[in-house]
Design a protein around this motif. Sequence first.
Motif, PDB file in Angstrom:
ATOM      1  N   PHE A 295       0.832  -1.205   0.000  1.00  0.00           N
ATOM      2  CA  PHE A 295       0.000   0.000   0.000  1.00  0.00           C
ATOM      3  C   PHE A 295       0.864   1.253   0.000  1.00  0.00           C
ATOM      4  CE2 PHE A 295      -1.998   3.503   2.285  1.00  0.00           C
ATOM      5  CZ  PHE A 295      -3.121   3.700   1.507  1.00  0.00           C
ATOM      6  N   GLU A 296       1.889   1.284   0.837  1.00  0.00           N
ATOM      7  CA  GLU A 296       2.765   2.455   0.899  1.00  0.00           C
ATOM      8  C   GLU A 296       3.379   2.740  -0.470  1.00  0.00           C
ATOM      9  OE1 GLU A 296       6.441   4.096   3.647  1.00  0.00           O
ATOM     10  OE2 GLU A 296       6.447   1.994   3.048  1.00  0.00           O
ATOM     11  N   ALA A 297       3.914   1.711  -1.102  1.00  0.00           N
ATOM     12  CA  ALA A 297       4.540   1.903  -2.412  1.00  0.00           C
ATOM     13  C   ALA A 297       3.523   2.391  -3.444  1.00  0.00           C
ATOM     14  CB  ALA A 297       5.183   0.590  -2.873  1.00  0.00           C
ATOM     15  N   SER A 298       2.327   1.824  -3.429  1.00  0.00           N
ATOM     16  CA  SER A 298       1.292   2.216  -4.398  1.00  0.00           C
ATOM     17  C   SER A 298       0.826   3.645  -4.148  1.00  0.00           C
ATOM     18  CB  SER A 298       0.096   1.258  -4.299  1.00  0.00           C
ATOM     19  OG  SER A 298       0.475  -0.075  -4.563  1.00  0.00           O
ATOM     20  N   ALA A 299       0.645   4.024  -2.875  1.00  0.00           N
ATOM     21  CA  ALA A 299       0.191   5.372  -2.556  1.00  0.00           C
ATOM     22  C   ALA A 299       1.243   6.411  -2.943  1.00  0.00           C
ATOM     23  CB  ALA A 299      -0.127   5.467  -1.061  1.00  0.00           C
ATOM     24  N   ILE A 300       2.506   6.109  -2.678  1.00  0.00           N
ATOM     25  CA  ILE A 300       3.581   7.035  -3.050  1.00  0.00           C
ATOM     26  C   ILE A 300       3.653   7.179  -4.566  1.00  0.00           C
ATOM     27  CG2 ILE A 300       6.089   7.337  -3.067  1.00  0.00           C
ATOM     28  CD1 ILE A 300       6.132   6.083  -0.253  1.00  0.00           C
ATOM     29  N   ALA A 301       3.488   6.072  -5.277  1.00  0.00           N
ATOM     30  CA  ALA A 301       3.501   6.120  -6.736  1.00  0.00           C
ATOM     31  C   ALA A 301       2.370   6.981  -7.281  1.00  0.00           C
ATOM     32  CB  ALA A 301       3.405   4.702  -7.305  1.00  0.00           C
ATOM     33  N   ALA A 302       1.260   7.038  -6.538  1.00  0.00           N
ATOM     34  CA  ALA A 302       0.117   7.865  -6.952  1.00  0.00           C
ATOM     35  C   ALA A 302       0.265   9.321  -6.528  1.00  0.00           C
ATOM     36  CB  ALA A 302      -1.173   7.286  -6.376  1.00  0.00           C
ATOM     37  N   GLY A 303       1.364   9.643  -5.827  1.00  0.00           N
ATOM     38  CA  GLY A 303       1.621  11.030  -5.449  1.00  0.00           C
ATOM     39  C   GLY A 303       1.332  11.374  -4.004  1.00  0.00           C
ATOM     40  N   ALA A 304       0.855  10.419  -3.213  1.00  0.00           N
ATOM     41  CA  ALA A 304       0.556  10.682  -1.802  1.00  0.00           C
ATOM     42  C   ALA A 304       1.826  10.558  -0.965  1.00  0.00           C
ATOM     43  CB  ALA A 304      -0.500   9.710  -1.293  1.00  0.00           C
ATOM     44  N   GLN A 305       1.793  11.145   0.216  1.00  0.00           N
ATOM     45  CA  GLN A 305       2.881  10.990   1.177  1.00  0.00           C
ATOM     46  C   GLN A 305       2.378  10.116   2.324  1.00  0.00           C
ATOM     47  OE1 GLN A 305       5.010  14.731   2.124  1.00  0.00           O
ATOM     48  NE2 GLN A 305       3.745  15.705   0.536  1.00  0.00           N
ATOM     49  N   VAL A 306       3.152   9.114   2.696  1.00  0.00           N
ATOM     50  CA  VAL A 306       2.729   8.150   3.710  1.00  0.00           C
ATOM     51  C   VAL A 306       3.555   8.341   4.972  1.00  0.00           C
ATOM     52  CG1 VAL A 306       2.457   5.702   4.279  1.00  0.00           C
ATOM     53  CG2 VAL A 306       2.029   6.504   1.933  1.00  0.00           C
ATOM     54  N   HIS A 307       2.868   8.380   6.118  1.00  0.00           N
ATOM     55  CA  HIS A 307       3.505   8.553   7.419  1.00  0.00           C
ATOM     56  C   HIS A 307       3.102   7.382   8.312  1.00  0.00           C
ATOM     57  CE1 HIS A 307       3.994  12.904   6.296  1.00  0.00           C
ATOM     58  NE2 HIS A 307       2.850  12.660   5.668  1.00  0.00           N
ATOM     59  N   TRP A 308       3.987   7.009   9.229  1.00  0.00           N
ATOM     60  CA  TRP A 308       3.723   5.891  10.130  1.00  0.00           C
ATOM     61  C   TRP A 308       3.698   6.394  11.571  1.00  0.00           C
ATOM     62  CZ3 TRP A 308       2.909   1.045   7.993  1.00  0.00           C
ATOM     63  CH2 TRP A 308       3.250   0.913   6.641  1.00  0.00           C
ATOM     64  N   ALA A 309       2.685   5.979  12.319  1.00  0.00           N
ATOM     65  CA  ALA A 309       2.549   6.404  13.722  1.00  0.00           C
ATOM     66  C   ALA A 309       2.366   5.179  14.601  1.00  0.00           C
ATOM     67  CB  ALA A 309       1.365   7.356  13.889  1.00  0.00           C
ATOM     68  N   GLN A 310       3.228   5.045  15.586  1.00  0.00           N
ATOM     69  CA  GLN A 310       3.135   3.910  16.498  1.00  0.00           C
ATOM     70  C   GLN A 310       2.082   4.138  17.566  1.00  0.00           C
ATOM     71  OE1 GLN A 310       5.005   1.219  15.872  1.00  0.00           O
ATOM     72  NE2 GLN A 310       4.119   0.016  17.536  1.00  0.00           N
ATOM     73  N   THR A 311       1.932   5.401  18.004  1.00  0.00           N
ATOM     74  CA  THR A 311       1.014   5.729  19.101  1.00  0.00           C
ATOM     75  C   THR A 311       0.036   6.810  18.686  1.00  0.00           C
ATOM     76  OG1 THR A 311       2.429   7.479  19.998  1.00  0.00           O
ATOM     77  CG2 THR A 311       2.861   5.219  20.749  1.00  0.00           C
ATOM     78  N   ALA A 312      -0.972   7.034  19.538  1.00  0.00           N
ATOM     79  CA  ALA A 312      -1.956   8.089  19.288  1.00  0.00           C
ATOM     80  C   ALA A 312      -1.295   9.461  19.293  1.00  0.00           C
ATOM     81  CB  ALA A 312      -3.061   8.016  20.342  1.00  0.00           C
ATOM     82  N   ASP A 313      -0.429   9.705  20.261  1.00  0.00           N
ATOM     83  CA  ASP A 313       0.240  11.008  20.350  1.00  0.00           C
ATOM     84  C   ASP A 313       1.097  11.269  19.117  1.00  0.00           C
ATOM     85  OD1 ASP A 313      -0.922  11.501  22.787  1.00  0.00           O
ATOM     86  OD2 ASP A 313       0.820  10.879  23.965  1.00  0.00           O
ATOM     87  N   GLU A 314       1.778  10.228  18.661  1.00  0.00           N
ATOM     88  CA  GLU A 314       2.620  10.380  17.472  1.00  0.00           C
ATOM     89  C   GLU A 314       1.769  10.698  16.247  1.00  0.00           C
ATOM     90  OE1 GLU A 314       5.977   7.812  14.961  1.00  0.00           O
ATOM     91  OE2 GLU A 314       5.247   7.086  16.905  1.00  0.00           O
TER      92      GLU A 314
END
Length: 469
Positions: free
Chosen positions: A72-91
């Motif tokens: 999903f990350e690779a496909s979303a980036i290829a479509a022009g989106a930026q992907v971020h990862w959050a381990q916690t709610a605060d993050e």
Amino acid sequence: MSDFTTPSFLNRADAALADPILKIAVERTAGTAEAKRAIAIDAFPDFEAARTRAAAIKDHVIAHLGPYLEQFEASAIAAGAQVHWAQTADEACQIVMNICKAAGAKSVARSKSMLGEEIGLPHALEEAGIGRVETDLAEHIIQLADERPSHIIWPAMHKTREQVSALFKAKHRTPHEEETIAAMAQSARRELRAKMLGADVGISGANFLIADTGAVCTVTNEGNAELSLVPPRVHIVTAGIEKIVPSMPHAIPMLRMLARSATGAALTQYTTFYTGPRRSGDRDGPEEMHIVLVDNGRTKMREEGLADMLRCIRCGACMNHCVVFRQIGGHAYGGTYPGPMGAVLTPALDGLASNRDLAHACTLNGKCQEVCPVKIPLPTLLKGWREKSWREGLEPTSMRAGLGLWAWVATRPALYRLGTGLAIRAIRLLGRKGWIASLPLAGGWTRYRDLPKPAAQSFMTQYQREQRK
């Protein structure tokens, strides 16, 4: 995160049971949802097979979560989106705030998202001084009342039409004059439309994330997602990592299950797939699209025996059919998610020690599992929390002593039968016209409902008598 640490669940439930207006409001919506779902399922002869397939799709994804998230990350980036990862709610909240600040955002239009509620996004936006408008009609009601959602599909189900009318008249700049639903909806439209179209950033959740295309799917009944996500310069998606499905052919059957289970419709009015930001030649769309993938305990749930709960597609059917939810509403549960699903999720998200009562509130009648479109064994998971609470010594001393005494008596059949017979005779003395209105040590039950007067003999005595005939 739960902010209902005081009062306790038992006190919140007690207050809810004493509120006659709440019962009317909840029953109006939940009762209608139950009836409409039944009609929709009757018209879908392959529903059981579809449930099995939906559960299998979710189980497959949960077992292979890492590879699908990477795809999903690779496909979303290829479509022009930026992907971020959050381990916690605060993050997750911090990532969203950073994106808003980078965009110079002064106003945000938010499409309804329980994940946003889970991570505390409304509070984070308020603390950052960013104006927030909830674009879902029910969420708009909740925002005006300064309350939290009481249901994941109908956040304002605890309010009656009359209460909403009074709220709009007090808060809207141009309130309705006629006491009709259409007039109230028009009043909300006047209040919200300009704010939707003028927002700097649009924030949504995701009903599904499509791994092979990087698309994000939203499902609404009002079209508010489209109005609040397409015009702004920036679109931010916050989504739990379990929302992944492999491809569009997997998303479509899930959508069929979601709509029928949630609202009793064959398909929700607005089902939209967003794939990246505006491209050259597009007539509209945001300049930037950010997707924040949130764990917040989901990996831990998978590892600690709660993987089945990650199947959940947030339809709300379990709470619509829950005899406990129908009596106390959603706020009594204390966390982001109410009802049977909340009784499983809240201890996982906010800790068992402060939420052990939720599992004990369930009658274990199994209706929630029966109607779940992805066959989540909710009663089994709730029993698991009860067992863990017992193992970790979280149960009150009085309960442990009481169960110990009961076990001692129950393992002595003659004594147990004697005690049962004496108890039946004593309880029957308190009965009036077939009902017991007051019973020592059972005030929590008889305070709001009558208890049926027991039969003159125990079940086993009656059974043995019938066997001798």
